[in-house]
Write a protein that holds these residues in place. Structure first.
Motif, PDB file in Angstrom:
ATOM      1  N   GLU A  18       0.917  -1.137   0.090  1.00 43.72           N
ATOM      2  CA  GLU A  18       0.050  -0.111   0.028  1.00 43.72           C
ATOM      3  C   GLU A  18       0.972   1.225   0.066  1.00 43.72           C
ATOM      4  O   GLU A  18       1.601   1.456   0.867  1.00 43.72           O
ATOM      5  N   HIS A  63       1.378   5.683  -0.559  1.00 43.27           N
ATOM      6  CA  HIS A  63       0.564   6.965  -0.512  1.00 43.27           C
ATOM      7  C   HIS A  63       1.683   7.593  -0.640  1.00 43.27           C
ATOM      8  O   HIS A  63       2.688   8.076  -0.100  1.00 43.27           O
ATOM      9  N   THR A  81      -6.073   6.753  -7.764  1.00 43.73           N
ATOM     10  CA  THR A  81      -5.889   5.810  -6.802  1.00 43.73           C
ATOM     11  C   THR A  81      -6.278   4.494  -7.800  1.00 43.73           C
ATOM     12  O   THR A  81      -6.999   4.387  -8.337  1.00 43.73           O
ATOM     13  N   THR A 103      -1.919   5.081  -4.231  1.00 41.12           N
ATOM     14  CA  THR A 103      -2.540   6.399  -4.364  1.00 41.12           C
ATOM     15  C   THR A 103      -1.528   7.696  -4.566  1.00 41.12           C
ATOM     16  O   THR A 103      -0.577   7.939  -3.439  1.00 41.12           O
TER      17      THR A 103
END
Length: 356
Positions: free
Chosen positions: A158, A160, A214, A228
């Motif tokens: 994940e 960001h 995203t 994202t």
């Protein structure tokens, strides 16, 4: 266009400094100039920029020559760092490679897949070094994260990457400006084929490009990844988390931190007839160095020129990242879903494992 000369010559077994130049001394190029002026075995010969005032200012600061036309710089150097707008990467890069100059191009490698392929082929023909500035590969936090994950079973990733809005790099979408960093890191960590991809995004009312995107990717080995990226977030974030079988590992690229969260034991106790539950956890902090990523990246470029090694992020790797980025960008615009079984789907080729 500069005429093609003989294949590029590597600086093996020589004590002569590598003569280097910088084309484009704006936001990134000025930092290239600063570090090159400090590197041992390197001579910063000159800089070039479309802004005469800015170019002369940087040239004066490091006591080197300013070249209003970058083509006039090329005969005087062995290697160059290109930090011009993305739309110019191809034309400037081709001129440098054809002139017999080892070339480092800032990311993304080019504005289109066709242009990127052209650069990869030109580098192969010249037999010189083509490196692409995916700087996070040289971030100490990522390098330590890679070591940690080699001993873990990764289930999901994940990432960001958020920034406030600015006028910088507004000639491309947030995918090609910011997300492509994490796309490159993801491909390096997972080493598997993408079999499913979804993406969505939005833009400011006055923007020609996507400002928030995203994407979710599924890989053949079962790993799932979510990326994202934003240019409209009111704080700066650079994080990548790995959800593993035995831990959660978080890397903060801004603060150069890595934390590993591990579950230990569950404790049950009784007090006055009531059962109390407590879950104990352990947080490990991984030591990282404080080396500036751009400094490490440029040292690697010089090392490749000296020894003839291929860059850790060469044209082929950068092209793969661009293919995936282009597919994410297009899907964020039209909202469709691509799966490997959809063999006639228009996004199949950009996600293939084709190399050049």
């Amino acid at each position: 266009m500069v005429d093609r000369q003989q294949p590029l010559i590597l600086h093996k077994n020589t004590f002569d400094p590598i003569r280097m130049g910088v084309i484009g001394v704006g936001n990134m190029g000025q930092h290239h100039s600063r570090i090159l002026s400090l590197l041992k075995d390197v001579e910063l010969v000159g800089v070039s920029d479309v802004s005469v005032e800015r170019g002369i200012d940087i040239a004066s600061k490091y006591r080197v020559r300013f070249f209003e036309n970058y083509l006039d710089l090329l005969p005087h150097i062995d290697a160059v760092c290109i930090a011009v707008p993305t739309r110019l990467h191809h034309s400037v890069g081709i001129d440098c490679l054809n002139a017999g100059v080892h070339t480092l191009i800032e990311k993304p490698i080019a504005a289109s897949i066709t242009e990127a392929e052209s650069l990869v082929n030109a580098a192969a023909d010249s037999k010189g070094i083509l490196q692409v500035g995916h700087i996070e590969r040289f971030n100490p936090a990522f390098q330590e994260l890679s070591k940690v994950l080699k001993t873990e079973e990764v289930l999901a990733l994940e990432a960001h990457r958020m920034s406030p809005y600015s006028q910088r790099a507004n000639d491309v979408s947030v995918v090609l400006d910011l997300m492509i960093h994490d796309i490159d890191l993801l491909l390096e960590l997972v080493s598997s084929t993408v079999v499913k991809l979804t993406a969505s995004g939005s833009r400011r009312s006055n923007s020609d490009h996507l400002n928030y995107v995203t994407a979710t990717l599924g890989f053949a080995n079962g790993i799932v990844a979510t990326l994202t990226a934003s240019k409209v977030t009111h704080c700066k974030i650079r994080r990548l988390a790995a959800h593993c079988e035995n831990c959660l590992t978080e890397a903060d690229f801004l603060n150069n931190d890595i934390l590993i969260h591990r579950q230990t034991t569950a404790n049950y106790s009784t007090e006055y007839g009531q059962v109390w539950y407590r879950q104990d956890g352990l947080i490990e902090k991984v030591h990282t160095t404080k080396v500036e990523p751009l400094h490490a990246e440029l040292e690697h470029f010089v090392h490749c020129i000296r020894g003839g090694d291929q860059p850790s992020v060469g044209g082929v790797q950068a092209l793969k990242a661009l293919r995936l980025a282009s597919s994410i960008e297009q899907m964020a615009l039209d909202g469709k879903i691509w799966q490997q079984s959809d063999i006639n789907y228009q996004y199949l080729n950009p996600l293939s494992s084709k190399t050049f």
